[in-house]
Each structure stands twice: as C-alpha cells, then as structure tokens.
Write an enzyme that holds these catalytic residues in place. Structure first.
Site, mmCIF file in Angstrom:
data_model
loop_
_atom_site.group_PDB
_atom_site.id
_atom_site.type_symbol
_atom_site.label_atom_id
_atom_site.label_comp_id
_atom_site.label_asym_id
_atom_site.label_seq_id
_atom_site.Cartn_x
_atom_site.Cartn_y
_atom_site.Cartn_z
ATOM 1 C CE LYS A 1 11.432 -3.153 -5.287
ATOM 2 N NZ LYS A 1 12.065 -4.222 -6.045
ATOM 3 C CD GLU B 1 16.791 -13.395 -7.709
ATOM 4 O OE1 GLU B 1 16.195 -13.954 -6.776
ATOM 5 O OE2 GLU B 1 16.485 -12.274 -8.115
ATOM 6 N NE ARG C 1 4.638 1.678 0.054
ATOM 7 C CZ ARG C 1 5.645 1.406 0.876
ATOM 8 N NH1 ARG C 1 6.880 1.616 0.481
ATOM 9 N NH2 ARG C 1 5.434 0.948 2.075
ATOM 10 C CD GLU D 1 9.714 -11.594 -8.817
ATOM 11 O OE1 GLU D 1 9.034 -11.131 -7.905
ATOM 12 O OE2 GLU D 1 10.947 -11.531 -8.852
ATOM 13 C CD1 TRP E 1 -0.090 -6.266 -3.129
ATOM 14 C CD2 TRP E 1 -0.387 -6.895 -1.001
ATOM 15 N NE1 TRP E 1 0.228 -7.605 -3.036
ATOM 16 C CE2 TRP E 1 0.058 -8.014 -1.738
ATOM 17 C CE3 TRP E 1 -0.646 -7.060 0.347
ATOM 18 C CZ2 TRP E 1 0.249 -9.257 -1.169
ATOM 19 C CZ3 TRP E 1 -0.454 -8.306 0.921
ATOM 20 C CH2 TRP E 1 -0.007 -9.399 0.159
ATOM 21 C CB CYS F 1 -0.943 0.082 1.189
ATOM 22 S SG CYS F 1 -2.106 -1.265 1.279
ATOM 23 C CG HIS G 1 18.812 -37.195 -5.513
ATOM 24 N ND1 HIS G 1 19.151 -38.454 -5.089
ATOM 25 C CD2 HIS G 1 19.987 -36.524 -5.688
ATOM 26 C CE1 HIS G 1 20.470 -38.541 -4.992
ATOM 27 N NE2 HIS G 1 20.991 -37.386 -5.361
ATOM 28 C CG ASN H 1 1.387 0.705 4.286
ATOM 29 O OD1 ASN H 1 1.123 -0.485 4.177
ATOM 30 N ND2 ASN H 1 2.613 1.179 4.224
ATOM 31 N N GLY H 2 -0.936 -1.002 6.357
ATOM 32 C CA GLY H 2 -0.645 -1.849 7.514
ATOM 33 C C GLY H 2 -1.822 -2.738 7.830
ATOM 34 C CE LYS I 1 13.511 -11.350 -9.814
ATOM 35 N NZ LYS I 1 14.236 -11.138 -8.577
HETATM 36 C C1 F6R Z 1 11.510 -10.706 -5.846
HETATM 37 C C2 F6R Z 1 11.411 -9.729 -4.792
HETATM 38 C C3 F6R Z 1 11.007 -10.200 -3.440
HETATM 39 C C4 F6R Z 1 11.802 -9.458 -2.355
HETATM 40 C C5 F6R Z 1 11.280 -9.831 -0.970
HETATM 41 C C6 F6R Z 1 12.087 -9.176 0.125
HETATM 42 O O1 F6R Z 1 11.926 -10.117 -7.044
HETATM 43 O O2 F6R Z 1 11.622 -8.570 -4.996
HETATM 44 O O3 F6R Z 1 11.156 -11.572 -3.318
HETATM 45 O O4 F6R Z 1 13.148 -9.784 -2.485
HETATM 46 O O5 F6R Z 1 9.944 -9.442 -0.850
HETATM 47 O O6 F6R Z 1 12.040 -7.794 0.060
HETATM 48 P P1 F6R Z 1 13.117 -6.896 0.752
HETATM 49 O O7 F6R Z 1 14.427 -7.158 0.120
HETATM 50 O O8 F6R Z 1 12.651 -5.488 0.543
HETATM 51 O O9 F6R Z 1 13.124 -7.286 2.215
#
Ligand code: F6R
Length: 613
Positions: free
Chosen positions: A608, A486, A27, A493, A74, A2, A509, A100-101, A490
């Site tokens: 984010k 990773e 956000r 998502e 969000w 949010c 395995h 937000n929260g 990527k």
């Molecule tokens: C994936 C991504 C998320 C963040 C995770 C942690 O691309 O961005 O998996 O890495 O939500 O966020 P931070 O680093 O802000 O604690």
C-alpha cells in the site's frame, strides 16, 4: 512498505503483535515474523507468506512474553523466504531487530563487518544494521541506545526500526528516518507501529516520531527521545482521531468493496466545512494563505505516483479549464531525476494517499530546494508529506486499507475540484452564476455516487461476461481520459488482466490493431465532453468486432444501440464527471478479480505504502 509493530507492558505481547500485523498487512505480505522475550530468552519465529502462515507455524511454540516485536515484509533486499523474513538477530543473538526501509550502504558495512568476524544468515540490509549496532556496543562499551545512535550516524538510507534486547525485558529502542513510526502511550504500557491502526484499540495518546529521532521506551522510565545528533527532545503527545470501525471490514467481503461503498460518505466528508451552498462559498483553510501565490504562479506542477498521478491528471484539466492556470503533471519518480527547471514562482503540489511515497517526498524536497512553494494533498494526517509541505489540504477519506486505491482517488479529485472552483472564482474566470451552478452540482456528487452504486448487481453481471479475457482496453477523452487510465490500472493490479488506458482518439494511431472479437473495450461516453467524437470511436471499435461496454449518461439511447452493454451514470457537469465515471470501473475490476479468485485486498507483489524508490 513493510509493517512494524512492537509492544512492552504487562499483557501478553504475542496476540497484540499478531493483531497489529494483520492490520498492517496491507503494507506488505511477503513474510511475517515475531520475537518475544520470555524468561531471559528471545523466541523468534518467522515465515514466508502471510500473517496467517506465521500463526499456523507458531501454533505449538512458546509465544509467551510481555515484550516483543513483529514485522510484515515487502521484500527489497533478498527474495521473500523464511531466512530473509524479519526479525533478524545480531551475531550473539542478544539483539533482534525489525526494520522498514532500505539501508543503502549496507554492502560496504557488511564487508567491513565480515572482516571483523560477523556471519550473516540472510541477504537483507536489516541484518547488517543489527550486527553493526552490536559491533559498536562491543567496541565502545556504550549502552544499546547510544550504540543505536552511533550506528544510525553511519548508515545512509531510510529506516523505521525497533530493537529488542535479551538483556532488557522492560525496554525497546526505536528510531526512524523517512519511514513512518508512531508510539502509543497506554496506561502502563507502550505500543509502536508503522501507523496508528494497530494501536487505536488500546490508546488514543500517540507520539509521531520525527526523522532522525531515537526513542527509548522503558516500562519504568517512560518514553525518552533524542536526535541522532544527541539533542534531547520532549515528546509531543497527540490524540488520535481515528475510529476503530474505520479500519474494520464492517460486514463487507473485502476492504476494497467497503471502501468503494464508502465513497458517498468520504466525498461528503471531504467537502464538509469547505463547500457551503447556503453562503455560496468554497473555503480551503489549509491553503488560504497561499491562494495569491497559486493565482500568481508561473505554473502548477503536480507530482504523484500511480492512482494519485491519475488524480493529478484530472487536476490538470480542472485547473487549466476552470482557473486558467498552466499545469504540468509529473511522475514523481521521473521528475526527481531529470533535472527539472523549477523556480520560486512555481507551485508544486504533491498528491498522495499515504503521504509516505518515497518518490513523491523526494520530488517535493527537490522542488523545495529550488525555492518553489510546496503544497500537499494527502489523506493520512500527520504523514511525512503533510509535515514537510508549506501548506496543504487533507482529503479526509478515512483509512484506506485495500491496496487498490478507490475512495482516496475520489477524495483527491474532490479536493482538486474544490481548489479549481475556488481559484477560478477568485480569479474571475468563473462568473457568479456558473460558480453557483458548479457549487450545487458538486454538492450533489455523493448522492449521485449512491445512484451508481445501486446499479452494482448489473455491473457484476456485465463483469461476469468478461472475467476470462486476457486483455482490456479503456478509452476516455478530456476529463475522462485520466479515468480510463485509472480503470485500466485498477483492473491490472487486482485481477492481473493486461489492460491499457488510452485517450479515445489515439486508438487509431496504434491500439486499434488489437481490436477483435476477444477484446473488450470500456469506453467512457458520457454526454458533453467530446461526446460525438467518442461515439465515432465506439463505431470504429464495433466495425472491427470489438466488444464495447460504455459508461453513458442516464437515458442515452444513441450509444445503447451500438454498445454491447451500457452502464448508466446520473447527469453531471463535465468537470465533476470523473467522480462518477470512475465508480463503475472500480466495481468492474473488483468483481472480475473476485470471480478470478484473486486476493483483492492484497494483490501479488504490491504494497500500500511505497516507501522505497
Ligand atoms: C493503485 C495505488 C497506487 C498508489 C501509489 C501512490 O491502486 O494505490 O498506484 O496510488 O502507490 O501512493 P500514494 O497515493 O500513497 O502516494
């Protein structure tokens, strides 16, 4: 999670709110809404969907007013729809709130308020809070600031809130706990937002609100702060270092692509002033006083989520290999709830781009309560994690707007490389000549990332071949096992293709059963680091008709003969290789997502900054 934005001043509030919401859209983008006060009336508009949907909806509406609040959501309580969108009105519609929260005890508060005659339109916890504030105002006859203060004493949970009152065209009330909030102080106006991005073009003077602080932002009286416990606080005004260009797309189609291309510079920025080739030194000012503590620690525990957790896994290889310090890497969300054994000889390092991830913060607080030293590796300056830790190292990657983390990952890994190098050298595990060699190799990383990016057109062509598949497998070993994880994250998502990362040797395995002609397998097969073993893994995939895209060291002829496609990266010592091998994987997921018509910067269901658990 949010985004909130608010304005009070002499300009039209609406365009400032909309622009702010567009900046904060990373956000959350389930719904958006605004409320402005004009001629004694609050005009409140909200819509499911993006800020652009809200703009369309408000086209022929009265959006006048010099004071207002805005929100991009969000969803947590209640599905994303028009009704659950913020702002929310109080019962008599004299107050409007953005939040937000999460208010955890909202259900019991709501039941009590219903008994007292309140009616609720939405399913949100936020609407309960604004009704509670109004109820306290009416019950006690106190002014709005006091009513907010009393109400916040009754709620359990996290919040960053701003309240607009029909009775006061010059004043906003704001408060925060465990969700970020920054107040911008203009020449004759004020801006409030979840982060500084909506504020930067108007003023550089800001106050970061601390937990349990309440602000009265009044055009005539200025900014007044108190704690929930009623103590007066002097606002501490700081100057923002953020530049406007850093939060704009700068000619790229998407923030993600811009951020991928920024990596030569962001990795360089991360090393600037820390790695000195001429003097042959690595210095990390932020943790200097804690180096002995780390060197003598029983173990390092890294806590993080998502991509930052993957960076933590690379950190485990780095610290154990180069500094011989035992490391455990934990999902913050698991660590905090599993009664972990921690004591004062442990050093807990939180890795977080935003510095606001709720689970990571809770894990740190737990570690602190057990007496451990807590350190942070954060990108956002002034974020919660950077403030609650004993010490830390900033990644200096600059603002990351694309929801999929790219440059934050490489900056986090760069910090961990610097730390491992420094600690290994101090401890005498790395001898002088190896130290210098590693130093020089690390300083060459930005240029080598540039070389990988020069290959982007070819990577795009390879990506095009696999844009329609339903599954992907990513394999890597050693330092590049976390990179395989990773790469898979990527891809899933942003393109919504199912992908899994595995240590290459684990394939036999179980996952090998999945391999057939429709299953592309991305294998990180750079020289050194179990190279021969990875080559055998490629043969196992090929023997089952799998399609192999291999990330190889420039000039590799062996893998070229086996793989369907090879993507070359420059030669680099193994510990630093994740900084290069991850780049093609970021590009593959970006191109595939674009070709599939996905919203790269705002993938569905994600946000984010994950400020809820
Ligand atoms: C994936 C991504 C998320 C963040 C995770 C942690 O691309 O961005 O998996 O890495 O939500 O966020 P931070 O680093 O802000 O604690």
């Amino acid at each position: 999670m949010c985004g909130i934005v608010a304005y009070v001043g002499h300009h039209d509030a609406f365009p400032i709110l909309i622009k702010g919401l567009q900046r904060l859209e990373y956000r959350g983008y389930d719904s958006a809404g605004v409320a402005m006060l004009s001629n004694g009336e609050i005009n409140l508009y909200k819509k499911k969907g993006k800020v652009s949907d809200l703009l369309e909806f408000t086209k022929d509406k009265d959006v006048t007013g010099n004071i207002g609040i805005g929100h991009t959501r969000w969803a947590t309580h209640g599905p994303p729809n028009d009704v659950n969108a913020h702002p929310h009105f109080s019962e008599n519609k004299k107050l409007a709130i953005i939040h937000n929260g999460i208010i955890e005890n909202y259900a019991s508060l709501k039941a009590e308020l219903i008994k007292r005659g309140h009616h609720f339109e939405s399913e949100t916890d936020t609407e309960v809070l604004i009704h509670l504030i109004e109820d306290i105002q009416e019950k006690t006859g106190k002014d709005l600031f006091e009513a907010v203060r009393i109400a916040l004493g009754e709620v359990i949970g996290a919040y960053a809130i701003v309240i607009l009152s029909k009775d006061d065209p010059h004043t906003l009330i704001a408060a925060k706990k465990s969700s970020p909030m920054v107040i911008g102080i203009g020449e004759d106006d004020f801006y409030i937002a979840s982060d500084a991005t909506p504020i930067i073009e108007y003023t550089k003077n800001v106050v970061y609100l601390e937990d349990e602080e309440i602000a009265r932002i009044d055009l005539k009286d200025g900014l007044k702060l108190k704690t929930i416990k009623n103590e007066k606080i002097e606002p501490y005004i700081q100057e923002l270092e953020l530049q406007l260009e850093a939060i704009e797309k700068g000619g790229y189609d998407h923030f993600m692509l811009k951020e991928i291309y920024e990596q030569p510079r962001s990795v360089q920025d991360c090393m600037r002033g820390r790695l000195n080739i001429r003097k042959g030194t690595v210095a990390l000012g932020g943790i200097k006083d804690y180096e002995n503590k780390i060197l003598n620690a029983n173990r390092i525990i890294i806590v993080a989520c998502g991509t930052s957790w993957h960076a933590g896994l690379v950190g485990e290889y780095l610290f154990e290999d180069l500094a011989r310090i035992p490391v455990e890497v934990e999902y913050a969300s698991e660590f905090r709830y599993r009664n972990p054994i921690i004591n004062e000889n442990d050093v807990v390092i939180a890795i977080s781009q935003s510095g606001e991830t709720a689970d990571t913060i809770a894990a740190l607080e737990l570690a602190k309560s057990k007496g451990a030293t807590i350190l942070g590796v954060c990108n956002v300056v002034g974020s919660t994690i950077s403030r609650i830790t004993d010490a830390g190292v900033y990644t200096h990657a600059g603002p990351e707007i694309g929801v999929a983390s790219t440059k934050a990952f490489t900056a986090q890994v760069t910090v961990l490389c610097l730390m491992a190098l420094r600690l290994g050298h101090l401890k005498g595990v790395i001898n002088e000549s190896d130290f210098h060699r590693l130093l020089i190799e690390l300083s060459s990383v930005p240029e080598k990332i540039e070389n990988v990016l020069e290959n982007a057109e070819y990577i795009k062509e390879v990506s095009a071949k696999y844009k329609d598949v339903s599954n992907f497998l990513y394999l890597g070993r050693g330092y590049n096992f976390p990179v395989a994880l990773e790469g898979a994250l990527k891809l899933k998502e942003i393109s919504y293709i199912h992908a899994e990362g595995y240590p290459a040797a684990e394939m036999k395995h179980g996952p090998i059963a999945l391999i057939d002609e429709d299953m592309p397998v991305i294998v990180i097969a750079t020289k050194k680091g179990n190279y021969e073993k990875v080559v055998s893994n490629i043969q196992e995939v090929k023997a089952r008709n799998g399609k192999v895209i291999a990330i190889v060291t420039k000039g590799d002829e062996t893998v070229k003969k086996m793989a369907d496609y090879v993507i070359e990266i420059p030669e680099i010592v193994e510990p630093w290789s994740p900084l290069l091998t991850v780049i093609p994987l970021q590009l593959v997921s970006y191109y595939i997502a674009v070709m599939r018509g996905c919203n790269v910067d705002q993938p569905r269901n994600l946000a984010k900054s994950v400020t809820v658990e």
